[in-house]
Design an enzyme around this catalytic site. Structure first.
Site, PDB file in Angstrom:
ATOM      1  N   GLU A  12       0.811  -1.215   0.000  1.00 55.82           N
ATOM      2  CA  GLU A  12       0.000   0.000   0.000  1.00 55.82           C
ATOM      3  C   GLU A  12       0.853   1.278   0.000  1.00 55.82           C
ATOM      4  O   GLU A  12       0.902   2.017   1.001  1.00 55.82           O
ATOM      5  CB  GLU A  12      -0.974  -0.025   1.183  1.00 55.82           C
ATOM      6  CG  GLU A  12      -1.988  -1.162   1.051  1.00 55.82           C
ATOM      7  CD  GLU A  12      -3.082  -1.147   2.098  1.00 55.82           C
ATOM      8  OE1 GLU A  12      -2.990  -0.350   3.049  1.00 55.82           O
ATOM      9  OE2 GLU A  12      -4.035  -1.937   1.969  1.00 55.82           O
ATOM     10  N   GLU A  43      -4.588  -8.967  -0.961  1.00 57.32           N
ATOM     11  CA  GLU A  43      -5.031  -8.765   0.423  1.00 57.32           C
ATOM     12  C   GLU A  43      -6.510  -8.438   0.483  1.00 57.32           C
ATOM     13  O   GLU A  43      -7.030  -7.657  -0.319  1.00 57.32           O
ATOM     14  CB  GLU A  43      -4.231  -7.643   1.098  1.00 57.32           C
ATOM     15  CG  GLU A  43      -4.526  -7.524   2.605  1.00 57.32           C
ATOM     16  CD  GLU A  43      -3.708  -6.440   3.267  1.00 57.32           C
ATOM     17  OE1 GLU A  43      -2.479  -6.399   3.047  1.00 57.32           O
ATOM     18  OE2 GLU A  43      -4.292  -5.617   4.007  1.00 57.32           O
ATOM     19  N   CYS A 103      -9.747  -8.450   3.847  1.00 64.68           N
ATOM     20  CA  CYS A 103     -10.285  -8.887   5.134  1.00 64.68           C
ATOM     21  C   CYS A 103     -11.560  -8.100   5.398  1.00 64.68           C
ATOM     22  O   CYS A 103     -11.810  -7.064   4.781  1.00 64.68           O
ATOM     23  CB  CYS A 103      -9.285  -8.696   6.279  1.00 64.68           C
ATOM     24  SG  CYS A 103      -8.945  -6.977   6.698  1.00 64.68           S
ATOM     25  N   ASN A 116     -13.942 -10.350  -9.391  1.00 60.50           N
ATOM     26  CA  ASN A 116     -12.576 -10.121  -9.842  1.00 60.50           C
ATOM     27  C   ASN A 116     -12.050 -11.232 -10.729  1.00 60.50           C
ATOM     28  O   ASN A 116     -11.256 -10.972 -11.646  1.00 60.50           O
ATOM     29  CB  ASN A 116     -11.672  -9.863  -8.641  1.00 60.50           C
ATOM     30  CG  ASN A 116     -11.914  -8.490  -8.052  1.00 60.50           C
ATOM     31  OD1 ASN A 116     -11.820  -7.487  -8.744  1.00 60.50           O
ATOM     32  ND2 ASN A 116     -12.273  -8.429  -6.780  1.00 60.50           N
TER      33      ASN A 116
END
Length: 508
Positions: A245, A349, A351, A380
């Site tokens: 990030e 990633e 969550c 996706n």
């Protein structure tokens, strides 16, 4: 909390059933301890369709078989799903989760038998059959403290570089355990959260700060030292991301480990320092992924990297996070793939419980969070992603530890006091993909027709063994959808796709 037994029309094939526990939320968890842990090893039968279902009422990998009937049947159904095998798209790379410090700290609190049950639940043939693992290179927020591998100021030669007890006790042993129980190669990749504070403009591991240019070479060599150190422990990395990030470190007062980059500076660093350092050290085969941040940034970041021929040569693909996917714009992936089809797009990633409005970070038995995973993965995969990596493999009952108090949820939650862990609906949501879409499965076209066609979402693949896998979800709160599957001249019997459910179909 109450324990109850579900009487199902579905059965678990060659496995152990879920032991359900209700914590008073929208659905159940499955409990694993020294005495019991559910397992699942489905069997594909000749001339029949394997049907695996999980749903809000409590089915977890419930298994049945559907039949093919005469293709001239005219009875109407809500939706007919027709396979278009001539339309082929991307190949699957894999699915997995992250061996964070926090995950290892929680796993280590369990007895040896339950530790193995947890790792087997993810990586064994009777678990989710993950083939991917991510880990933090140095500390991240899901560590018990902020740290790097070279916290000695001014050590540009990295003479003090050392793995920490977090690697030696909480990551490496469980990575090795996963490799032992897996029947496939596990693709491990690592992501850095921050360079040592003394290499950065703000002299801190968090907050707004970037890598000082005089340390570009030292930071590239840090990656090589990391790869060497893990290789010495018997673990070779399949891949790396250039920075977790990179937009975080451009934000004032960002609360946990981060380092800011813009696309131009990262392109320069990859082209002139990181790429050459990896190649000269013999790591030219390691897959380097850029971005490792939110989907809306993908195209612009990719265009900047690809405008530099040297950087483009070193980068294998793009890593993407899911945290802003609720805003939409999946077509950015289509355009990026159209521009650079030789580079893969990989979700690195995700969550739940991470948003500021998520007041309860861990919700044991939340079907809604599992459904969010299903919806996102289908979306996706339909827009060129080659796989999906979940965040922490396991967290505590409060969603930690996390030194910055950035608690979240996870597919597996550990109750150390009872020496047991709970499999959330997110765990089974992931399994509907990871267990049935092995590496090199190829996405194929699907056409859907009928008055209920808009009520279901799906994705289909041809698997390397020649069989077919199809994942379908009905995310609506009420109303089943009656469907048929059409594969060439074969038409399935009528199949019911109930509300708030996910289904995987496999046939030869």
């Amino acid at each position: 909390m109450r324990v109850f037994v579900l009487i199902l029309l579905y059965t678990t094939v060659n496995g152990k059933p879920c032991k359900p526990v209700d914590f008073g939320h929208s659905s159940i968890v499955c409990v694993c301890n020294t005495d019991h842990c559910d397992e699942f090893a489905p069997v594909v039968m000749e001339n029949r369709i394997l049907h695996v279902q999980s749903d809000k009422p409590g089915q977890r990998f419930g298994t049945a078989y559907e039949d093919w009937i005469q293709s001239n049947v005219t009875a109407a159904v809500g939706a007919t799903v027709s396979l278009q095998r001539s339309r082929k798209y991307q190949k699957i790379l894999g699915f997995g989760g992250a061996f964070t410090d926090a995950a290892g700290i929680n796993i280590a609190k369990l007895s040896p038998t339950v530790q193995e049950n947890l790792i087997r639940s993810y990586y064994s043939p009777t678990g989710l059959e993950y083939n991917v693992g991510r880990l933090n290179m140095g500390g991240c927020d899901f560590s018990d403290r902020p740290y790097t591998y070279v916290d000695t100021p001014g050590d540009v030669n990295l003479d003090s570089f050392n793995l920490t007890h977090d690697d030696l006790l909480y990551k490496i042993p469980y990575i090795k355990m996963a490799k032992e129980v897996s029947q496939t190669e596990i693709k491990m990749y690592a992501s850095p959260w921050s360079a040592p504070a003394w290499m950065k403009s703000n002299n801190a591991l968090n907050g707004q700060g970037y890598l000082l240019k005089e340390y570009y070479e030292a930071w590239a060599n840090y990656f090589v030292k990391f790869l060497d150190s893990y290789r010495a422990e018997g673990i070779d990395m399949w891949g790396l991301t250039a920075q977790n990030e990179p937009f975080d470190g451009n934000m004032e007062d960002f609360s946990f480990n981060c380092m800011g980059w813009n696309a131009s500076d990262q392109t320069e660093w990859i082209a002139d320092f990181l790429g050459p350092a990896l190649h000269s050290a013999g790591y030219e085969g390691v897959k380097l992924m850029a971005l490792d941040d939110q989907r809306p940034f993908l195209r612009g970041w990719a265009e900047t990297i690809m405008s530099n021929p040297k950087a483009a040569e070193y980068v294998s693909g793009w890593a993407v996070h899911w945290y802003t996917d609720f805003l939409g714009f999946p077509e950015v992936m289509d355009k990026t793939n159209e521009l650079f089809p030789e580079k893969f797009i990989f979700y690195s990633e995700a969550c739940t419980g991470s948003n500021p409005w998520d007041l309860q970070k861990v919700i044991l038995g939340s079907w809604e969070r599992g459904q969010d995973y299903v919806n996102n993965i289908i979306e996706n995969l339909n827009h060129w992603s080659v796989g999906w990596t979940d965040w922490n493999l396991a967290l505590s009952m409060s969603g930690g530890p996390n030194w910055a108090n950035n608690f979240v949820d996870a597919p597996i939650i550990v109750n150390a006091e009872k020496d047991e862990f709970y499999k959330n609906p997110m765990y089974y949501a992931l399994g509907h993909f990871s267990k049935f879409l092995p590496e090199n499965s190829v996405r194929i076209g699907l056409d859907v027709s009928g008055y209920d066609a808009e009520r279901i979402q799906m994705v289909g693949f041809e698997r390397p063994d020649g069989s077919t896998a199809l994942v379908i979800t009905n995310r609506h709160f009420t109303g089943a959808v009656k469907i048929r599957l059409q594969d060439g001249d074969r038409l399935s019997d009528e199949i019911s796709i109930g509300p708030e459910s996910v289904h995987t179909f496999v046939w030869e």
